[in-house]
Design a protein around this motif. Structure first.
Motif, PDB file in Angstrom:
ATOM      1  N   SER A  36      47.908  33.455  43.230  1.00 40.62           N
ATOM      2  CA  SER A  36      47.608  33.655  41.807  1.00 40.62           C
ATOM      3  C   SER A  36      47.382  35.136  41.521  1.00 40.62           C
ATOM      4  O   SER A  36      47.637  35.610  40.412  1.00 40.62           O
ATOM      5  N   TRP A  37      46.941  35.887  42.537  1.00 45.48           N
ATOM      6  CA  TRP A  37      46.766  37.325  42.377  1.00 45.48           C
ATOM      7  C   TRP A  37      48.126  38.006  42.129  1.00 45.48           C
ATOM      8  O   TRP A  37      48.241  38.905  41.291  1.00 45.48           O
ATOM      9  N   ASP A  38      49.166  37.542  42.838  1.00 44.16           N
ATOM     10  CA  ASP A  38      50.522  38.093  42.614  1.00 44.16           C
ATOM     11  C   ASP A  38      51.015  37.773  41.210  1.00 44.16           C
ATOM     12  O   ASP A  38      51.748  38.563  40.600  1.00 44.16           O
ATOM     13  N   ILE A  39      50.619  36.609  40.700  1.00 45.95           N
ATOM     14  CA  ILE A  39      51.038  36.233  39.349  1.00 45.95           C
ATOM     15  C   ILE A  39      50.323  37.092  38.308  1.00 45.95           C
ATOM     16  O   ILE A  39      50.939  37.569  37.349  1.00 45.95           O
ATOM     17  N   MET A  50      56.844  38.036  45.911  1.00 39.84           N
ATOM     18  CA  MET A  50      56.091  37.471  47.050  1.00 39.84           C
ATOM     19  C   MET A  50      55.805  38.549  48.106  1.00 39.84           C
ATOM     20  O   MET A  50      56.477  39.576  48.169  1.00 39.84           O
ATOM     21  N   THR A  51      54.779  38.281  48.924  1.00 32.47           N
ATOM     22  CA  THR A  51      54.503  39.131  50.077  1.00 32.47           C
ATOM     23  C   THR A  51      55.317  38.594  51.255  1.00 32.47           C
ATOM     24  O   THR A  51      55.252  37.411  51.575  1.00 32.47           O
ATOM     25  N   ARG A  52      56.129  39.474  51.880  1.00 31.63           N
ATOM     26  CA  ARG A  52      57.022  39.013  52.946  1.00 31.63           C
ATOM     27  C   ARG A  52      56.391  39.101  54.330  1.00 31.63           C
ATOM     28  O   ARG A  52      56.736  38.345  55.232  1.00 31.63           O
ATOM     29  N   ASN A  53      55.499  40.057  54.492  1.00 26.93           N
ATOM     30  CA  ASN A  53      54.882  40.238  55.807  1.00 26.93           C
ATOM     31  C   ASN A  53      53.639  39.337  55.896  1.00 26.93           C
ATOM     32  O   ASN A  53      52.514  39.786  55.735  1.00 26.93           O
ATOM     33  N   VAL A  54      53.857  38.060  56.162  1.00 27.70           N
ATOM     34  CA  VAL A  54      52.771  37.079  56.089  1.00 27.70           C
ATOM     35  C   VAL A  54      51.929  37.072  57.371  1.00 27.70           C
ATOM     36  O   VAL A  54      52.462  37.017  58.474  1.00 27.70           O
ATOM     37  N   ILE A  55      50.618  37.141  57.177  1.00 25.36           N
ATOM     38  CA  ILE A  55      49.681  36.936  58.287  1.00 25.36           C
ATOM     39  C   ILE A  55      49.422  35.433  58.380  1.00 25.36           C
ATOM     40  O   ILE A  55      49.079  34.816  57.377  1.00 25.36           O
ATOM     41  N   TYR A  56      49.593  34.843  59.556  1.00 22.65           N
ATOM     42  CA  TYR A  56      49.437  33.386  59.663  1.00 22.65           C
ATOM     43  C   TYR A  56      48.537  33.032  60.835  1.00 22.65           C
ATOM     44  O   TYR A  56      48.070  33.894  61.571  1.00 22.65           O
ATOM     45  N   ASN A 106      42.489  41.893  56.789  1.00 22.90           N
ATOM     46  CA  ASN A 106      43.642  42.116  55.918  1.00 22.90           C
ATOM     47  C   ASN A 106      43.318  41.953  54.431  1.00 22.90           C
ATOM     48  O   ASN A 106      44.227  42.006  53.597  1.00 22.90           O
ATOM     49  N   ASN A 107      42.016  41.725  54.144  1.00 21.38           N
ATOM     50  CA  ASN A 107      41.584  41.542  52.752  1.00 21.38           C
ATOM     51  C   ASN A 107      42.394  40.452  52.041  1.00 21.38           C
ATOM     52  O   ASN A 107      42.879  40.627  50.926  1.00 21.38           O
ATOM     53  N   ILE A 108      42.562  39.324  52.702  1.00 22.05           N
ATOM     54  CA  ILE A 108      43.301  38.200  52.130  1.00 22.05           C
ATOM     55  C   ILE A 108      42.428  36.943  52.179  1.00 22.05           C
ATOM     56  O   ILE A 108      41.442  36.895  52.917  1.00 22.05           O
ATOM     57  N   SER A 109      42.810  35.939  51.382  1.00 24.32           N
ATOM     58  CA  SER A 109      41.945  34.769  51.257  1.00 24.32           C
ATOM     59  C   SER A 109      42.576  33.481  51.773  1.00 24.32           C
ATOM     60  O   SER A 109      42.014  32.406  51.582  1.00 24.32           O
ATOM     61  N   ALA A 110      43.730  33.576  52.426  1.00 25.05           N
ATOM     62  CA  ALA A 110      44.328  32.372  53.007  1.00 25.05           C
ATOM     63  C   ALA A 110      45.329  32.730  54.095  1.00 25.05           C
ATOM     64  O   ALA A 110      45.920  33.815  54.075  1.00 25.05           O
ATOM     65  N   LEU A 111      45.501  31.812  55.029  1.00 24.85           N
ATOM     66  CA  LEU A 111      46.496  31.957  56.094  1.00 24.85           C
ATOM     67  C   LEU A 111      47.310  30.671  56.180  1.00 24.85           C
ATOM     68  O   LEU A 111      46.743  29.591  56.408  1.00 24.85           O
ATOM     69  N   LYS A 113      41.865  46.645  41.128  1.00 26.68           N
ATOM     70  CA  LYS A 113      40.674  46.538  41.969  1.00 26.68           C
ATOM     71  C   LYS A 113      40.885  45.608  43.154  1.00 26.68           C
ATOM     72  O   LYS A 113      40.004  45.524  44.030  1.00 26.68           O
ATOM     73  N   GLY A 114      42.009  44.886  43.186  1.00 25.50           N
ATOM     74  CA  GLY A 114      42.241  43.946  44.286  1.00 25.50           C
ATOM     75  C   GLY A 114      41.282  42.772  44.283  1.00 25.50           C
ATOM     76  O   GLY A 114      40.839  42.305  45.331  1.00 25.50           O
ATOM     77  N   ILE A 115      40.966  42.292  43.076  1.00 23.12           N
ATOM     78  CA  ILE A 115      40.008  41.183  42.959  1.00 23.12           C
ATOM     79  C   ILE A 115      40.635  39.992  42.236  1.00 23.12           C
ATOM     80  O   ILE A 115      41.677  40.121  41.589  1.00 23.12           O
ATOM     81  N   ASN A 116      40.000  38.839  42.381  1.00 25.74           N
ATOM     82  CA  ASN A 116      40.495  37.604  41.771  1.00 25.74           C
ATOM     83  C   ASN A 116      39.613  37.076  40.648  1.00 25.74           C
ATOM     84  O   ASN A 116      40.007  36.144  39.959  1.00 25.74           O
ATOM     85  N   HIS A 117      38.402  37.627  40.498  1.00 28.79           N
ATOM     86  CA  HIS A 117      37.427  37.054  39.564  1.00 28.79           C
ATOM     87  C   HIS A 117      36.784  38.151  38.735  1.00 28.79           C
ATOM     88  O   HIS A 117      36.335  39.152  39.297  1.00 28.79           O
ATOM     89  N   SER A 172      34.131  33.362  48.122  1.00 30.90           N
ATOM     90  CA  SER A 172      34.318  32.641  49.392  1.00 30.90           C
ATOM     91  C   SER A 172      34.845  33.597  50.463  1.00 30.90           C
ATOM     92  O   SER A 172      34.593  33.404  51.649  1.00 30.90           O
ATOM     93  N   GLU A 173      35.545  34.655  50.048  1.00 30.84           N
ATOM     94  CA  GLU A 173      35.976  35.660  51.027  1.00 30.84           C
ATOM     95  C   GLU A 173      34.761  36.352  51.650  1.00 30.84           C
ATOM     96  O   GLU A 173      34.726  36.588  52.850  1.00 30.84           O
ATOM     97  N   ASP A 174      33.773  36.687  50.815  1.00 31.39           N
ATOM     98  CA  ASP A 174      32.553  37.322  51.338  1.00 31.39           C
ATOM     99  C   ASP A 174      31.825  36.379  52.291  1.00 31.39           C
ATOM    100  O   ASP A 174      31.307  36.803  53.329  1.00 31.39           O
TER     101      ASP A 174
HETATM  102  C1  SAM Z   1      45.472  41.946  49.337  1.00 35.14           C
HETATM  103  S1  SAM Z   1      44.979  40.465  48.529  1.00 35.14           S
HETATM  104  C2  SAM Z   1      43.794  41.083  47.381  1.00 35.14           C
HETATM  105  C3  SAM Z   1      43.095  40.005  46.592  1.00 35.14           C
HETATM  106  C4  SAM Z   1      42.193  39.056  47.361  1.00 35.14           C
HETATM  107  N1  SAM Z   1      41.548  39.648  48.512  1.00 35.14           N
HETATM  108  C5  SAM Z   1      42.985  37.822  47.768  1.00 35.14           C
HETATM  109  O1  SAM Z   1      43.199  37.610  48.954  1.00 35.14           O
HETATM  110  O2  SAM Z   1      43.409  37.093  46.870  1.00 35.14           O
HETATM  111  C6  SAM Z   1      46.312  39.997  47.547  1.00 35.14           C
HETATM  112  C7  SAM Z   1      47.653  40.051  48.209  1.00 35.14           C
HETATM  113  O3  SAM Z   1      47.554  39.466  49.484  1.00 35.14           O
HETATM  114  C8  SAM Z   1      48.722  38.738  49.731  1.00 35.14           C
HETATM  115  N2  SAM Z   1      48.425  37.718  50.737  1.00 35.14           N
HETATM  116  C9  SAM Z   1      47.651  36.624  50.591  1.00 35.14           C
HETATM  117  N3  SAM Z   1      47.618  35.913  51.736  1.00 35.14           N
HETATM  118  C10 SAM Z   1      48.386  36.573  52.624  1.00 35.14           C
HETATM  119  C11 SAM Z   1      48.751  36.354  53.978  1.00 35.14           C
HETATM  120  N4  SAM Z   1      48.310  35.283  54.659  1.00 35.14           N
HETATM  121  N5  SAM Z   1      49.561  37.243  54.582  1.00 35.14           N
HETATM  122  C12 SAM Z   1      49.997  38.327  53.906  1.00 35.14           C
HETATM  123  N6  SAM Z   1      49.695  38.594  52.632  1.00 35.14           N
HETATM  124  C13 SAM Z   1      48.901  37.732  51.983  1.00 35.14           C
HETATM  125  C14 SAM Z   1      49.130  38.171  48.401  1.00 35.14           C
HETATM  126  O4  SAM Z   1      50.496  37.860  48.356  1.00 35.14           O
HETATM  127  C15 SAM Z   1      48.718  39.276  47.469  1.00 35.14           C
HETATM  128  O5  SAM Z   1      49.809  40.140  47.218  1.00 35.14           O
END
Ligand code: SAM
Lengths: 131, 131
Positions: free
Chosen positions: A60-63, A79-85, A102-107, B41-45, B122-124
């Motif tokens: 939803s952040w990309d949207i 979309m983000t192509r370099n996916v962390i899984y 990686n400052n991300i919220s899902a894998l 800001k790289g935030i969702n909320h 939830s990330e925190d």
């Molecule tokens: C860097 S985060 C910043 C916002 C917040 N931390 C979050 O995760 O929603 C947002 C970006 O992370 C990317 N992203 C989310 N999960 C990812 C993953 N597992 N691997 C790589 N990129 C990912 C999204 O496509 C988006 O462009």
């Protein structure tokens, strides 16, 4: 019957115990359609799959980013192509660290051939500390 | 000097130890502007504030929903008004449970007058289990 059990097997909580079902889409899916799926399913992350393999992720952040930049078109353009899984047998602590670093919220959870088995989010992980 | 210390004080991790700065907007802010702030800001909320008090919250998920429904305009037309929040001294386990029970991924942190002091996501929280 004897079964080999690794030491401390029961103490290590692994990804497969917290992962949930993932809805996946193709790179050609329209951004609006991805948004609709997020709304209908109440989710923030959709793994993008081509020929059965993980090739990207859209959130939803990309949207929101596409809205800010007035971008339209297919998911593949944003979309983000370099996916962390992660894998089903990875400890949840390792998955949490990957998210933090990686400052991300899902894998996406994949098998050895990068087929998507599910997804684990920071929401799923923070449930582990809920009382 | 003697100081009264509640039992187990040190063992209870509270929200103020994990919360982060919150960027806030007004209900009149354009949806595109909210999207831009999330991107920058790289935030969702983003908590929505009027006369210094919390009146709503808008998330990247709400923006995806606005895209799916082709909605435009001000944040107030799509924000959630019934905000679930937390306080600086609430235990993180309680905050995690609020998120789980309400299926949400962040809580604004407010004082007794509903002024926004920060936000916990939830990330925190999932960082607490990262190794
Ligand atoms: C860097 S985060 C910043 C916002 C917040 N931390 C979050 O995760 O929603 C947002 C970006 O992370 C990317 N992203 C989310 N999960 C990812 C993953 N597992 N691997 C790589 N990129 C990912 C999204 O496509 C988006 O462009």
């Amino acid at each position: 019957k004897e079964v080999f059990k690794p030491m401390r097997q029961r103490e290590v909580k692994v990804v497969k115990s917290v992962m949930v079902e993932a809805y996946t889409i193709s790179p050609e899916t329209a951004i609006e359609e991805a948004a609709r799926i997020m709304m209908d399913k109440g989710i923030n992350h959709i793994p993008v799959v081509e020929e059965g393999r993980l090739v990207g992720i859209i959130t939803s952040w990309d949207i929101a980013k596409a809205v800010a930049r007035n971008r339209k078109g297919a998911v593949k353009s944003i979309m983000t192509r370099n996916v962390i899984y992660t894998h089903p047998d990875e400890p949840v602590e390792v998955a949490a660290r990957k998210m933090e670093q990686n400052n991300i919220s899902a894998l996406p959870v994949v098998d050895s051939r990068k087929r998507v088995l599910g997804i684990v989010t920071s929401e799923d992980l923070s449930k582990l500390i809920a009382r």
